[in-house]
Design an enzyme around this catalytic site. Structure first.
Site, PDB file in Angstrom:
ATOM      1  N   ASN A  11     -27.198  -3.168  19.010  1.00  0.00           N
ATOM      2  CA  ASN A  11     -26.069  -4.103  19.081  1.00  0.00           C
ATOM      3  C   ASN A  11     -24.867  -3.440  18.412  1.00  0.00           C
ATOM      4  OD1 ASN A  11     -24.268  -6.209  18.896  1.00  0.00           O
ATOM      5  ND2 ASN A  11     -25.474  -7.397  17.419  1.00  0.00           N
ATOM      6  N   LYS A  13     -21.927  -4.554  18.268  1.00  0.00           N
ATOM      7  CA  LYS A  13     -20.967  -5.552  17.767  1.00  0.00           C
ATOM      8  C   LYS A  13     -19.549  -5.149  18.198  1.00  0.00           C
ATOM      9  CE  LYS A  13     -24.106  -6.364  13.970  1.00  0.00           C
ATOM     10  NZ  LYS A  13     -24.341  -7.059  12.733  1.00  0.00           N
ATOM     11  N   HIS A  95     -26.751 -14.895  18.437  1.00  0.00           N
ATOM     12  CA  HIS A  95     -26.700 -14.055  17.235  1.00  0.00           C
ATOM     13  C   HIS A  95     -26.133 -14.900  16.084  1.00  0.00           C
ATOM     14  CE1 HIS A  95     -25.610 -10.862  14.457  1.00  0.00           C
ATOM     15  NE2 HIS A  95     -26.389 -10.052  15.157  1.00  0.00           N
ATOM     16  N   GLU A  97     -24.076 -14.211  13.897  1.00  0.00           N
ATOM     17  CA  GLU A  97     -22.621 -14.087  13.730  1.00  0.00           C
ATOM     18  C   GLU A  97     -21.894 -15.029  14.685  1.00  0.00           C
ATOM     19  OE1 GLU A  97     -22.310  -9.811  14.077  1.00  0.00           O
ATOM     20  OE2 GLU A  97     -23.374  -9.617  12.174  1.00  0.00           O
ATOM     21  N   GLU A 165     -33.994 -12.467  13.200  1.00  0.00           N
ATOM     22  CA  GLU A 165     -33.006 -11.779  12.375  1.00  0.00           C
ATOM     23  C   GLU A 165     -32.656 -12.654  11.172  1.00  0.00           C
ATOM     24  OE1 GLU A 165     -30.782  -8.630  14.779  1.00  0.00           O
ATOM     25  OE2 GLU A 165     -29.648 -10.473  14.928  1.00  0.00           O
ATOM     26  N   GLY A 171     -26.960  -6.341   8.098  1.00  0.00           N
ATOM     27  CA  GLY A 171     -25.859  -5.545   7.561  1.00  0.00           C
ATOM     28  C   GLY A 171     -25.835  -5.454   6.043  1.00  0.00           C
ATOM     29  N   SER A 210     -31.041  -4.722   9.147  1.00  0.00           N
ATOM     30  CA  SER A 210     -31.100  -3.497   8.337  1.00  0.00           C
ATOM     31  C   SER A 210     -32.256  -2.572   8.708  1.00  0.00           C
ATOM     32  CB  SER A 210     -31.133  -3.842   6.841  1.00  0.00           C
ATOM     33  OG  SER A 210     -29.941  -4.520   6.466  1.00  0.00           O
TER      34      SER A 210
HETATM   35  C1  PEP Z   1     -27.664  -7.296  14.041  1.00  0.00           C
HETATM   36  O1  PEP Z   1     -26.517  -7.639  13.815  1.00  0.00           O
HETATM   37  O2  PEP Z   1     -28.243  -7.693  15.060  1.00  0.00           O
HETATM   38  C2  PEP Z   1     -28.311  -6.394  13.084  1.00  0.00           C
HETATM   39  C3  PEP Z   1     -29.613  -6.359  13.076  1.00  0.00           C
HETATM   40  O3  PEP Z   1     -27.495  -5.681  12.255  1.00  0.00           O
HETATM   41  P1  PEP Z   1     -27.948  -4.541  11.180  1.00  0.00           P
HETATM   42  O4  PEP Z   1     -29.008  -3.700  11.814  1.00  0.00           O
HETATM   43  O5  PEP Z   1     -26.695  -3.774  10.912  1.00  0.00           O
HETATM   44  O6  PEP Z   1     -28.457  -5.267   9.989  1.00  0.00           O
END
Ligand code: PEP
Length: 247
Positions: A11, A13, A95, A97, A165, A171, A210
């Site tokens: 992703n 983003k 997601h 976000e 998630e 992040g 992460s």
């Molecule tokens: C995400 O936003 O789907 C995600 C998993 O981000 P990160 O790997 O940067 O934590």
């Protein structure tokens, strides 16, 4: 019952200009024999150009969100059909976000899933608890509630994935322990089977939050983990390939 085919999806983003297509090409060039599927989900502006860059390779393309409506007066938004027309075969929906930043409810996510299916896209539906919810002992209830609310009956017989998630792991560099991941993935699996019967046993349940080359092997081999949704570490081909190599 055969295990679900794993999926590793990146992703991007709101990251990536034309110059970043080189990273996508490097991912495709560096893929060896992968025991699963690999996808990149760039910003909508890059989907068509990434389709051209990845033509003939094993890397699939996805969008990061879509509108529930097919078209209309929705300035700035993208429909599922537009993503499919640009070359996407998957789309990330729900997601955190978007749930947090745009007030997306389970019902709206479910409507977007229906739109994605109508356009022939495979939805990757994200669920996950906040740190406050985890501390309050509500993680399983929140996540299974989101699964029930965000996955419409229209998914029966269709290809889709669920991504667990935890919001607090996205992040941040923080990850749940392996037993914590397994506990949630098992609860998601039970909910999927409750909703979709035997088909629910074949849905890949991705972990996201992460994931990086150094922790990928442990996470990807945990019980009921069927791949990963990767944010930051998917922006650099070397890191993303390191994660894929841990499958
Ligand atoms: C995400 O936003 O789907 C995600 C998993 O981000 P990160 O790997 O940067 O934590």
């Amino acid at each position: 019952m055969t295990a679900p085919t794993p999926l590793i999806a990146g992703n991007w983003k709101m990251n990536g200009l034309a110059a970043a297509l080189g990273e996508a090409r490097a991912v495709a060039a560096g893929l060896g024999q992968v025991p699963g599927r690999v996808a990149l989900c760039p910003p909508a502006t890059l989907v068509d150009r990434m389709r051209q860059a990845l033509a003939g390779t094993a890397v699939a393309l996805g969008g990061q969100d879509c509108r529930a409506e097919d078209n209309g007066a929705f300035t700035g938004d993208v429909s599922a059909a537009m993503l499919a027309d640009a070359g996407a075969s998957l789309v990330i929906l729900g997601h955190s976000e978007r749930r947090a930043g745009y007030g997306e409810t389970d019902a709206l996510v479910a409507a977007k899933v229906v739109a994605a299916l109508s356009a022939g896209l495979e939805p990757i539906v994200c669920v996950g608890e906040t740190l406050e919810q985890r501390k309050a002992g509500e993680a399983l209830a929140v996540v299974t509630g989101q699964v029930r609310g965000s996955l419409p009956a229209a998914l029966a017989g269709k290809a889709f994935a669920v991504a667990y998630e935890p919001v607090w792991a996205i992040g941040t560099g923080l990850t749940p322990t392996t037993p914590e991941i397994e506990e949630v993935h098992k609860a998601i699996r039970a909910t999927l089977v409750e909703q979709f019967g035997a088909e629910g046993a074949k849905v890949p349940i991705l972990y996201g939050g992460s994931v990086k080359p150094s922790n990928a092997a442990e996470i990807l081999h945990a019980a009921e983990v069927g791949g990963a949704l990767v944010g930051g570490a998917s922006l650099k081909a070397a890191d993303f390939l390191g994660i894929i190599g841990a499958l």
